[in-house]
Design a protein around this motif. Sequence first.
Motif, short mmCIF file in Angstrom:
data_model
loop_
_atom_site.label_atom_id
_atom_site.label_comp_id
_atom_site.label_asym_id
_atom_site.label_seq_id
_atom_site.Cartn_x
_atom_site.Cartn_y
_atom_site.Cartn_z
N HIS A 1 38.09 -41.69 -27.28
CA HIS A 1 37.11 -40.99 -26.88
C HIS A 1 37.27 -40.36 -25.37
O HIS A 1 36.69 -39.75 -24.11
CB HIS A 1 36.41 -42.20 -25.95
N LYS B 1 35.67 -37.16 -24.30
CA LYS B 1 33.79 -36.81 -23.53
C LYS B 1 34.42 -37.94 -22.25
O LYS B 1 33.51 -39.00 -21.65
CB LYS B 1 33.25 -38.30 -24.68
N GLU C 1 31.74 -36.83 -18.90
CA GLU C 1 31.25 -37.64 -19.14
C GLU C 1 30.45 -38.94 -19.05
O GLU C 1 29.70 -39.26 -18.36
CB GLU C 1 30.32 -37.23 -20.42
#
Length: 325
Positions: free
Chosen positions: A134, A137, A140
């Motif tokens: 991840h 990401k 975020e």
Amino acid sequence: MTLRSFRPRALAAVSLTAVAALTLAACGSSDDSGSDSASGSDATRTVKTAMGDVQVKEAPQRVVVLDTAELDSALTLGVKPVGATHADVTSGFLNYLPKDQVAGIEDVGRMMTPNLEAIAGLKPDLILTSKIRHGDKYAELSKIAPTVMTENTGYPWKENFQVHAEALGKEAEAKMVADGYADHVADVTKALGGKEKVAATEVTMVRFVEGADIRIYGRKNYIATILADVGLGRPAITDKAKDGFSYDVSPEKIDLADADVVFHSTYGDPKKAKETETTGSGLWKNMDAVKNGKVFAVDDQLWIQGIGYTAADKILGELHKSLAK
């Protein structure tokens, strides 16, 4: 929640002293966490991660994990996450995990596509995952909560576990878990005849994967580290694995996987993964391991996907049971 003993009764129980110490450590952590929560403590610790230093609460209360290794780590350390992603399996959370321990954990989506809105809705104070899963990401996720990422998963699972433990404030418990695992490994090696005999037994791990070639696992993956810890030998084909991970073959070359003992698992539909075709072939049936009754089908979720000390403890038990035959 108290930590479980990491020694199957079939071999030997953990000493009462170790169990008592482990239980006290777990209970002490729980009490301390409760005190921090009640007092509203904002104390933090610095955790070194694949994305740099991250400030994490001393005693995180609402943890979200985004991969199977992180879920294993948290549960092993007596921490029940409020949320977790699920692997691409019909059982949701991996089936080797005790149902009472995963009950109540909110599913926040598939491992590779976590639902960020669902994660935010849980108001976590810590997110655990890896950069390889991840990293894209991270920005975020870190806006939702402090996000601790290891670089990779699988092969460096023991090092990753220590990072997870540091982020969770469970270093003392982590040491007891690692020590218990080392004791279990030593017991299995001894029960199988000692280091010399074990080293003379060559083992291969074969994985049938839907939509891919058959994998003969090398030395740089999760299951390989457990085999190495026990001291088991590996055939020469193992060293041909790409980046140490796996040497991939078609059903027509499955005989390259022959060894004293062959373990195999299947990811996906057995027919689509070529397991049915391969294990019914003459090449497979003529392998020495097959003719000698030394081929064992194992659970893919446990042996390949679990990636942690709870999974490893169960695998050690299965290794002992199979190789002692």
